[in-house]
Design a protein around this motif. Structure first.
Motif, PDB file in Angstrom:
ATOM      1  N   SER A 122       0.824  -1.213   0.000  1.00 54.82           N
ATOM      2  CA  SER A 122       0.000   0.000   0.000  1.00 54.82           C
ATOM      3  C   SER A 122       0.857   1.263   0.000  1.00 54.82           C
ATOM      4  N   LEU A 123       1.979   1.248   0.708  1.00 58.20           N
ATOM      5  CA  LEU A 123       2.878   2.393   0.712  1.00 58.20           C
ATOM      6  C   LEU A 123       3.473   2.634  -0.667  1.00 58.20           C
ATOM      7  N   MET A 124       3.814   1.558  -1.360  1.00 59.22           N
ATOM      8  CA  MET A 124       4.414   1.670  -2.682  1.00 59.22           C
ATOM      9  C   MET A 124       3.416   2.138  -3.740  1.00 59.22           C
ATOM     10  N   THR A 125       2.154   1.728  -3.628  1.00 57.15           N
ATOM     11  CA  THR A 125       1.197   1.917  -4.721  1.00 57.15           C
ATOM     12  C   THR A 125       0.061   2.888  -4.431  1.00 57.15           C
ATOM     13  N   GLY A 126      -0.224   3.156  -3.154  1.00 57.46           N
ATOM     14  CA  GLY A 126      -1.374   3.981  -2.820  1.00 57.46           C
ATOM     15  C   GLY A 126      -2.685   3.234  -2.878  1.00 57.46           C
ATOM     16  N   LYS A 127      -2.610   1.907  -2.954  1.00 55.57           N
ATOM     17  CA  LYS A 127      -3.816   1.088  -3.102  1.00 55.57           C
ATOM     18  C   LYS A 127      -4.012   0.155  -1.910  1.00 55.57           C
ATOM     19  N   ILE A 180      -2.019   3.999   2.610  1.00 60.51           N
ATOM     20  CA  ILE A 180      -2.430   4.213   1.221  1.00 60.51           C
ATOM     21  C   ILE A 180      -2.260   5.673   0.803  1.00 60.51           C
ATOM     22  N   ASP A 181      -2.066   6.576   1.754  1.00 61.88           N
ATOM     23  CA  ASP A 181      -1.980   8.003   1.462  1.00 61.88           C
ATOM     24  C   ASP A 181      -0.577   8.463   1.105  1.00 61.88           C
ATOM     25  N   LEU A 182       0.428   7.633   1.308  1.00 63.00           N
ATOM     26  CA  LEU A 182       1.795   8.085   1.041  1.00 63.00           C
ATOM     27  C   LEU A 182       2.001   8.368  -0.446  1.00 63.00           C
ATOM     28  N   PHE A 183       1.606   7.451  -1.321  1.00 69.63           N
ATOM     29  CA  PHE A 183       1.812   7.629  -2.751  1.00 69.63           C
ATOM     30  C   PHE A 183       1.198   8.943  -3.250  1.00 69.63           C
ATOM     31  N   PRO A 184      -0.119   9.164  -3.070  1.00 72.07           N
ATOM     32  CA  PRO A 184      -0.695  10.390  -3.632  1.00 72.07           C
ATOM     33  C   PRO A 184      -0.132  11.664  -3.007  1.00 72.07           C
ATOM     34  N   THR A 185       0.275  11.603  -1.738  1.00 76.13           N
ATOM     35  CA  THR A 185       0.835  12.788  -1.082  1.00 76.13           C
ATOM     36  C   THR A 185       2.187  13.141  -1.658  1.00 76.13           C
ATOM     37  N   VAL A 186       3.067  12.161  -1.777  1.00 75.21           N
ATOM     38  CA  VAL A 186       4.405  12.405  -2.315  1.00 75.21           C
ATOM     39  C   VAL A 186       4.323  12.782  -3.792  1.00 75.21           C
ATOM     40  N   ALA A 187       3.455  12.109  -4.539  1.00 71.92           N
ATOM     41  CA  ALA A 187       3.308  12.424  -5.956  1.00 71.92           C
ATOM     42  C   ALA A 187       2.843  13.865  -6.149  1.00 71.92           C
ATOM     43  N   ALA A 188       1.891  14.296  -5.355  1.00 73.08           N
ATOM     44  CA  ALA A 188       1.401  15.665  -5.465  1.00 73.08           C
ATOM     45  C   ALA A 188       2.487  16.677  -5.115  1.00 73.08           C
ATOM     46  N   ALA A 189       3.279  16.382  -4.093  1.00 75.86           N
ATOM     47  CA  ALA A 189       4.350  17.289  -3.691  1.00 75.86           C
ATOM     48  C   ALA A 189       5.379  17.455  -4.801  1.00 75.86           C
ATOM     49  N   ALA A 190       5.590  16.392  -5.574  1.00 78.55           N
ATOM     50  CA  ALA A 190       6.574  16.425  -6.656  1.00 78.55           C
ATOM     51  C   ALA A 190       5.964  16.843  -7.989  1.00 78.55           C
ATOM     52  N   GLY A 191       4.677  17.129  -8.007  1.00 78.97           N
ATOM     53  CA  GLY A 191       4.026  17.531  -9.245  1.00 78.97           C
ATOM     54  C   GLY A 191       3.867  16.406 -10.239  1.00 78.97           C
ATOM     55  N   VAL A 192       3.792  15.172  -9.748  1.00 78.78           N
ATOM     56  CA  VAL A 192       3.630  14.014 -10.619  1.00 78.78           C
ATOM     57  C   VAL A 192       2.159  13.874 -11.008  1.00 78.78           C
ATOM     58  N   GLU A 193       1.909  13.760 -12.300  1.00 83.69           N
ATOM     59  CA  GLU A 193       0.562  13.500 -12.781  1.00 83.69           C
ATOM     60  C   GLU A 193       0.453  12.029 -13.170  1.00 83.69           C
ATOM     61  N   TYR A 194      -0.450  11.322 -12.545  1.00 81.69           N
ATOM     62  CA  TYR A 194      -0.636   9.909 -12.869  1.00 81.69           C
ATOM     63  C   TYR A 194      -2.087   9.685 -13.282  1.00 81.69           C
ATOM     64  N   GLN A 195      -2.276   8.719 -14.169  1.00 75.93           N
ATOM     65  CA  GLN A 195      -3.591   8.505 -14.766  1.00 75.93           C
ATOM     66  C   GLN A 195      -4.376   7.376 -14.111  1.00 75.93           C
ATOM     67  N   HIS A 196      -3.683   6.506 -13.356  1.00 77.21           N
ATOM     68  CA  HIS A 196      -4.364   5.350 -12.783  1.00 77.21           C
ATOM     69  C   HIS A 196      -5.022   5.723 -11.449  1.00 77.21           C
ATOM     70  N   ALA A 197      -5.981   4.920 -11.022  1.00 69.61           N
ATOM     71  CA  ALA A 197      -6.708   5.183  -9.777  1.00 69.61           C
ATOM     72  C   ALA A 197      -5.917   4.676  -8.578  1.00 69.61           C
ATOM     73  N   VAL A 198      -5.963   5.437  -7.493  1.00 71.16           N
ATOM     74  CA  VAL A 198      -5.407   4.999  -6.215  1.00 71.16           C
ATOM     75  C   VAL A 198      -6.488   5.153  -5.153  1.00 71.16           C
ATOM     76  N   ASP A 199      -6.285   4.485  -4.024  1.00 70.02           N
ATOM     77  CA  ASP A 199      -7.273   4.533  -2.938  1.00 70.02           C
ATOM     78  C   ASP A 199      -6.966   5.622  -1.921  1.00 70.02           C
ATOM     79  N   GLY A 200      -5.704   6.004  -1.834  1.00 68.87           N
ATOM     80  CA  GLY A 200      -5.311   7.007  -0.858  1.00 68.87           C
ATOM     81  C   GLY A 200      -5.643   8.416  -1.314  1.00 68.87           C
ATOM     82  N   VAL A 201      -5.420   9.374  -0.423  1.00 66.00           N
ATOM     83  CA  VAL A 201      -5.673  10.791  -0.727  1.00 66.00           C
ATOM     84  C   VAL A 201      -4.425  11.601  -0.422  1.00 66.00           C
ATOM     85  N   ASP A 202      -4.318  12.744  -1.088  1.00 62.66           N
ATOM     86  CA  ASP A 202      -3.244  13.696  -0.812  1.00 62.66           C
ATOM     87  C   ASP A 202      -3.494  14.294   0.572  1.00 62.66           C
TER      88      ASP A 202
END
Length: 500
Positions: free
Chosen positions: A100-105, A375-397
């Motif tokens: 879950s930490l790796m994927t946000g799912k 599950i929130d680590l992936f979307p939080t770190v991605a948002a901080a780095a400005g990463v745009e991803y197209q797939h669905a995740v379960d966590g939140v920023d």
């Protein structure tokens, strides 16, 4: 004719002059754009994640003023960061939470619902288990590499059975020690020689594993201080085998000798015919030594962040993969007032230390009671780095919470259709607000707890509040379908288990 030639020459000079001006202008724009891009890259935050194995919520001083273990570096980090009181792991054992930490799912989406590869049976057979993180998953490291991050992993991986599933094939440029095993089971375990198949350079005899991993992490940080970088230090500590540095063990034996009181209490039992005991008093000297050594290693990395001059642009995240080990394998820690521990869906098994320092965002020494999850680590770190991803995740920023606000999320879920090594019940759970509902998978019984008034989950409110039970249970069952959750299976010629 002469006049015409003069006019022509004048026009040519004008064109050349204008062309040169245009070239200069274009060159300036290109230069400014390059500077702007470089400035944008320079502003990308570095990210350092500390993941401790089996560390309980009550095992650090920041969460527990009466903690037997000494964690000055983690406590100091908390004083410069935001500490979460209601932070969770997605599962009460390691591999699913690491997924879950790796994927946000949620790990139930790929049937990664137990440690890899735990298949203990009880009254029933466990649910099917996928014990490799699929290579098609987008990991947080792979996401950050799209923005030019250098990526580093050190320590425990436990997300696949062979090298093709190891960190170096899941987005990490460097892998120090991450392989298939769930503990330091090679060589002399926590002391060198480690004989770890993913350590290219062996340590000198007697080197201590947490310190080795911290040194390698610190070196990576200093070598990549021009940034951006992502360093993920996933300690093997404080997982069994219980082995501590002799100097620290001696220190805590002396400290433990001053503590009196009952060390163990009774806990429920779901398999076997021996009584299940749970530790209710922290005084295990070896475990304490392991916690302090881990804290020293955290301190070494934090000091390097400062020494490398990147503290003002580095997000630091500290957490654990499941609750403290309290009911088996030496039962070294107590999670009280939380009930249970590793392997249980009670709070002692899933509530974790969570500390986040985000310079310019989090207030030093702040405390947040918003429920968050691995599950929130992936979307939080991605948002901080400005990463745009197209797939669905379960966590939140987590940015709204990190700024002191609230999160727009109704529920958190857990799904553990297994018999844990620690005696934990196969069960699911849902938390909404202060209320948590647990559903047992052997027979479908449910329990409702108000965590605000009963954090120890002792007063079952299910009979008193059937309407809330019905509402929460419906949402939990809907979630089961959403993640394609699997359940206990019938043994040959045995009774049929409950199913939703």
């Amino acid at each position: 004719m002469i006049h015409l030639m003069a006019v022509t020459m004048q026009l040519l000079k004008s064109v050349v002059r204008d062309s040169l001006a245009l070239l200069v202008l274009v060159s300036m724009f290109v230069s400014f754009d390059g500077i702007a891009r470089a400035a944008d890259d320079a502003r990308l935050p570095n990210v350092v994640v500390f993941l401790v194995d089996d560390l309980g919520y009550m095992d650090i001083g920041a969460n527990n003023p009466d903690c037997f273990y000494e964690t000055p570096n983690i406590d100091a980090l908390s004083n410069t960061a935001m500490r979460f009181t209601d932070g969770y792991a997605a599962n009460p054992v390691c591999s699913p939470t690491r997924y879950s930490l790796m994927t946000g799912k949620y790990p139930s989406r790929v049937d990664a619902t137990n440690f890899f590869s735990g298949k203990r049976s009880g009254t029933f057979e466990p649910a099917p288990l996928n014990d490799n993180m699929p290579l098609e998953e987008v990991t947080v490291a792979e996401a950050l590499k799209t923005k030019g991050y250098a990526t580093f992993f050190a320590g425990k991986w436990h997300l696949g059975e062979s090298e093709k599933y190891y960190p170096q094939n899941q987005g990490f440029d460097v892998n120090v020690g991450g392989h298939s095993k769930g503990g330091p089971y090679t060589g002399k375990k926590y002391f060198a020689p480690f004989k770890n198949p993913q350590m290219a350079v062996e340590s000198p005899d007697g080197d201590h594993l947490p310190d080795r991993l911290a040194r390698d992490t610190a070196r990576f940080i200093d070598e990549h201080k021009s940034g951006p970088f992502f360093a993920y230090l996933s300690f093997y500590s404080v997982h069994t085998p219980l082995i501590g540095r002799p100097d620290l063990v001696a220190k805590y034996k002396a400290k433990a000798a001053q503590i009196n009181g009952q060390e163990f209490g009774d806990e429920e039992q779901v398999f076997g015919d021996q009584p299940r005991k749970v530790r209710i008093l922290q005084k295990h000297a070896v475990y304490a030594a392991m916690v302090e050594a881990m804290d020293e290693a955290v301190g070494k990395v934090l000091a390097q962040i400062e020494a490398s001059g990147v503290a003002d642009n580095t997000i630091v995240i500290f957490t654990s993969d499941n609750g403290g080990l309290s009911t088996s394998e030496g039962s070294p820690t107590s999670n009280l007032p939380l009930r249970g521990g590793k392997g249980w869906v009670y709070e002692g098994g899933i509530r974790e230390p969570w500390i986040v320092r985000y310079p310019g965002v989090t207030q030093p020494g702040s405390v947040c009671n918003q429920p968050i999850c691995s599950i929130d680590l992936f979307p939080t770190v991605a948002a901080a780095a400005g990463v745009e991803y197209q797939h669905a995740v379960d966590g939140v920023d987590l940015m709204p919470a990190l700024r002191g606000g609230s999160l727009d999320r109704q529920s958190l879920y857990w799904h553990y259709p297994h018999y844990s090594n620690q005696g934990g019940i196969p069960a699911g759970a849902i938390r909404e607000g202060d209320f948590k509902l647990i559903e047992r998978y052997e027979d479908g019984r449910v329990h409702l707890y108000d965590l605000k008034s009963d954090i120890g989950e002792r007063k079952d409110l299910a009979a008193e509040d059937p309407k809330r039970v019905d509402q929460m249970r419906r949402r939990l069952h809907t979630w089961y379908k959403t993640v394609d959750a699997k359940f206990l299976q019938q043994k040959k010629n045995g009774p049929k288990p409950w199913a939703p």
